[in-house]
Scaffold this motif. Sequence first.
Motif, PDB file in Angstrom:
ATOM      1  N   TYR A 130      28.923  74.236  44.984  1.00 58.69           N
ATOM      2  CA  TYR A 130      28.535  73.064  45.771  1.00 58.69           C
ATOM      3  C   TYR A 130      27.308  72.366  45.212  1.00 58.69           C
ATOM      4  O   TYR A 130      26.730  71.501  45.869  1.00 58.69           O
ATOM      5  CB  TYR A 130      28.286  73.495  47.223  1.00 58.69           C
ATOM      6  N   GLN A 148      21.825  68.751  50.935  1.00 63.59           N
ATOM      7  CA  GLN A 148      22.119  67.327  50.987  1.00 63.59           C
ATOM      8  C   GLN A 148      21.443  66.630  52.174  1.00 63.59           C
ATOM      9  O   GLN A 148      20.907  65.528  52.031  1.00 63.59           O
ATOM     10  CB  GLN A 148      23.638  67.123  51.077  1.00 63.59           C
ATOM     11  N   GLN A 149      21.468  67.254  53.346  1.00 61.14           N
ATOM     12  CA  GLN A 149      20.878  66.614  54.522  1.00 61.14           C
ATOM     13  C   GLN A 149      19.356  66.505  54.410  1.00 61.14           C
ATOM     14  O   GLN A 149      18.765  65.547  54.910  1.00 61.14           O
ATOM     15  CB  GLN A 149      21.263  67.383  55.788  1.00 61.14           C
ATOM     16  N   ASP A 152      18.811  63.530  52.145  1.00 61.48           N
ATOM     17  CA  ASP A 152      19.077  62.269  52.847  1.00 61.48           C
ATOM     18  C   ASP A 152      17.928  61.900  53.787  1.00 61.48           C
ATOM     19  O   ASP A 152      17.532  60.729  53.866  1.00 61.48           O
ATOM     20  CB  ASP A 152      20.382  62.378  53.643  1.00 61.48           C
ATOM     21  N   ILE A 189      21.329  69.370  44.096  1.00 68.81           N
ATOM     22  CA  ILE A 189      21.568  69.121  45.515  1.00 68.81           C
ATOM     23  C   ILE A 189      22.768  69.951  45.966  1.00 68.81           C
ATOM     24  O   ILE A 189      23.828  69.912  45.338  1.00 68.81           O
ATOM     25  CB  ILE A 189      21.833  67.626  45.789  1.00 68.81           C
ATOM     26  N   LYS A 191      25.672  70.401  48.382  1.00 74.23           N
ATOM     27  CA  LYS A 191      26.498  69.609  49.303  1.00 74.23           C
ATOM     28  C   LYS A 191      27.686  70.458  49.726  1.00 74.23           C
ATOM     29  O   LYS A 191      28.740  70.454  49.103  1.00 74.23           O
ATOM     30  CB  LYS A 191      26.971  68.317  48.635  1.00 74.23           C
ATOM     31  N   GLY A 193      28.068  71.124  53.490  1.00 71.51           N
ATOM     32  CA  GLY A 193      28.381  70.777  54.868  1.00 71.51           C
ATOM     33  C   GLY A 193      27.869  71.854  55.805  1.00 71.51           C
ATOM     34  O   GLY A 193      27.822  73.025  55.461  1.00 71.51           O
ATOM     35  N   ASP A 197      23.310  72.816  54.339  1.00 71.42           N
ATOM     36  CA  ASP A 197      22.732  71.567  53.824  1.00 71.42           C
ATOM     37  C   ASP A 197      21.460  71.167  54.556  1.00 71.42           C
ATOM     38  O   ASP A 197      20.657  70.400  54.032  1.00 71.42           O
ATOM     39  CB  ASP A 197      23.743  70.422  53.944  1.00 71.42           C
ATOM     40  N   THR A 360      30.988  66.440  61.047  1.00 71.85           N
ATOM     41  CA  THR A 360      29.791  66.364  60.214  1.00 71.85           C
ATOM     42  C   THR A 360      28.595  67.007  60.908  1.00 71.85           C
ATOM     43  O   THR A 360      28.252  66.632  62.033  1.00 71.85           O
ATOM     44  CB  THR A 360      29.466  64.903  59.872  1.00 71.85           C
TER      45      THR A 360
END
Length: 410
Positions: A130, A148-149, A152, A189, A191, A193, A197, A360
Amino acid sequence: MKFSLFLSQRFRHAKHENGFIGFIGKASSIGIGLGIAVLIIALSVINGFEYQMVHRLLNVVPHIEYEAPNAPISNWQTKIAKFEEDDAVIAAAPFILLNGMAQFKGKLKAVEIRGIDPKLEVKVSGIQTYIKSFELASLSQNQVVLGQQIVDELGVNLGDQVTLLIPQINEKSSKLKAAKKIKLKLVGIVKMGGPIDRITALVNLSQTQQILGFDSSETKGLRLKVADVFAANSLAMTLGYQLEDYVYVSSWFRKHSNLYQDIQMVRTIVYLVVLLIIAVASFNIVSTLVMEVKEKQSDIAILKTMGAKDSTIISTFMLQGLGQSISGIFFGTFIGVLLAIYIPDMFIWYSELSGKNVLTGIYFVEFLPSRLNLNDVIVTVSMTLVMTIIATAYPAWQASRIDPAKVLGQ
């Protein structure tokens, strides 16, 4: 049996004096079909979540962990080698877990900083799958990999310098000191889910060893990957006796067993509820056959005067009931299997159309998994047939009890 099959077909295709009987028969078949389709789809989705949990989530989270609350674990290299001698253990790796904050341009995000030995970590974790465009095994001391989160929320990009804030405690007064700041380059990163993340920050083990003042042979924890993930709970204690250090013993059951238990509970509930729905639809055939027997009394009486046996009458009406059920079974199995195969694509299409993915950040997957199991289809169809046979037995027996003299004498 051939004669009974012939009679059941003639009765089925004959025009009913009361069209209501035919309507109930078709409604029963549709009810059975819809019940089977729903059960196949539901079980396929549950199987999909279970498969993803084992091959996705449990491929990343630790199967077994030993974490020292006080003094560090010394000579971890030797202890890992000893663990790997056991046939139940696939691989082992050290880790140091710290809670902290990630900072970028004034934005802060709570993270779980995990110091890892990059070359050993890829043996116990499948997280590399991932991480795009970066090899975790090459993670150096001045680099960090974030979920990832986190990326972001902070608005950070690959190559940017991210500051990690680690709280420090004064050993004498037990009060917090100024947080230790470390600037690291974002090189990867994660990713995947779900919660991974939201909290993951991977750094080199040597970086966390420096923060805690450890030497290269000391660590706060050891992580094991075992061959049988469902035996991890019992293996954790058995293997833990090899350590001389005072450690907390943990397995994936502690953090994620509720998810596995929820999946199994939902499977049981779905089985019970939907099978009850199928049972109701199956036993609607009783109403159809009772009215059918009432309507065909004179025909049955004539057959009996011509020498038809009771067994012939019973098998005729049971076959007629089975015919209604089989049409529903065929329809339901076809629709259920078709939707079970394509429901992940349908979910993606719906998410793109609505602009919202309901999974999500909630589950460990952001798609709707489905895994069709042939055994589930066979069990569902078999149980439906059994319930249909039971449902048709009483009306068929009642048909064989008709007295030709009373019916024809009226």
